[in-house]
Structures are given as C-alpha cells and as structure tokens.
Design a protein around this motif. Structure first.
Motif, PDB file in Angstrom:
ATOM      1  N   MET A  12      -8.569  -0.422   3.774  1.00  0.00           N
ATOM      2  CA  MET A  12      -8.566  -1.621   2.935  1.00  0.00           C
ATOM      3  C   MET A  12      -9.997  -1.999   2.543  1.00  0.00           C
ATOM      4  N   THR A  23      -8.203  -9.046  -2.737  1.00  0.00           N
ATOM      5  CA  THR A  23      -7.121  -8.395  -2.003  1.00  0.00           C
ATOM      6  C   THR A  23      -5.816  -8.343  -2.792  1.00  0.00           C
ATOM      7  N   LEU A  27      -3.939  -4.920  -4.127  1.00  0.00           N
ATOM      8  CA  LEU A  27      -2.586  -4.519  -3.726  1.00  0.00           C
ATOM      9  C   LEU A  27      -1.669  -4.359  -4.942  1.00  0.00           C
TER      10      LEU A  27
END
Length: 75
Positions: A12, A23, A27
């Motif tokens: 990540m 984030t 995603l």
C-alpha cells in the motif's frame, strides 16, 4: 461504501508513493484497473472464435456519411 480492509502495508505504501494519490483514489484506481484487465482477458478468450461473413465489406462502412452534401446511408 465504507469498508474495513487488512492490506499489505508495504504494498500500500509503495502504491501510494508511486501514484501520489490519496488512499480512496488509489483503491478506486486499483479496482478500475482490475476490471479493465479482466475484460481484456475475456475478449482475448474469444480469439479465433469469431467468424465474419464471407461477403462482409469493411470498405463500405467507410462510406457511411458524406458531410459535404449532408447525405448519409442512415437517412
């Protein structure tokens, strides 16, 4: 949609550094790329299975519209 995930932290972090995305954006991008790659794979599975009509004339499709006189085969 709110979800709790257990993600590989190193993976990540690397993805966040490479993309400079937040984030949630990262995603969403990852999901879009996954879907796109799976769709391509499904299309590749069709290779050699599509048969065209023997009298198919692809050049006729190039003559669909005539902007100069406004006519079209779709009229």
């Amino acid at each position: 949609m709110q979800v709790t995930l257990n993600l590989d932290e190193a993976l990540m972090n690397e993805a966040l550094q490479l993309t400079q995305l937040m984030t949630e954006e990262l995603l969403n991008l990852a999901l879009k790329e996954l879907v796109k790659s799976r769709r391509k794979k499904n299309l590749l599975d069709l290779a050699g299975q599509i048969q065209f009509c023997s009298d198919f004339d692809h050049k006729a499709l190039c003559e669909i519209s005539h902007p100069a006189d406004g006519s079209s085969v779709w009229n």
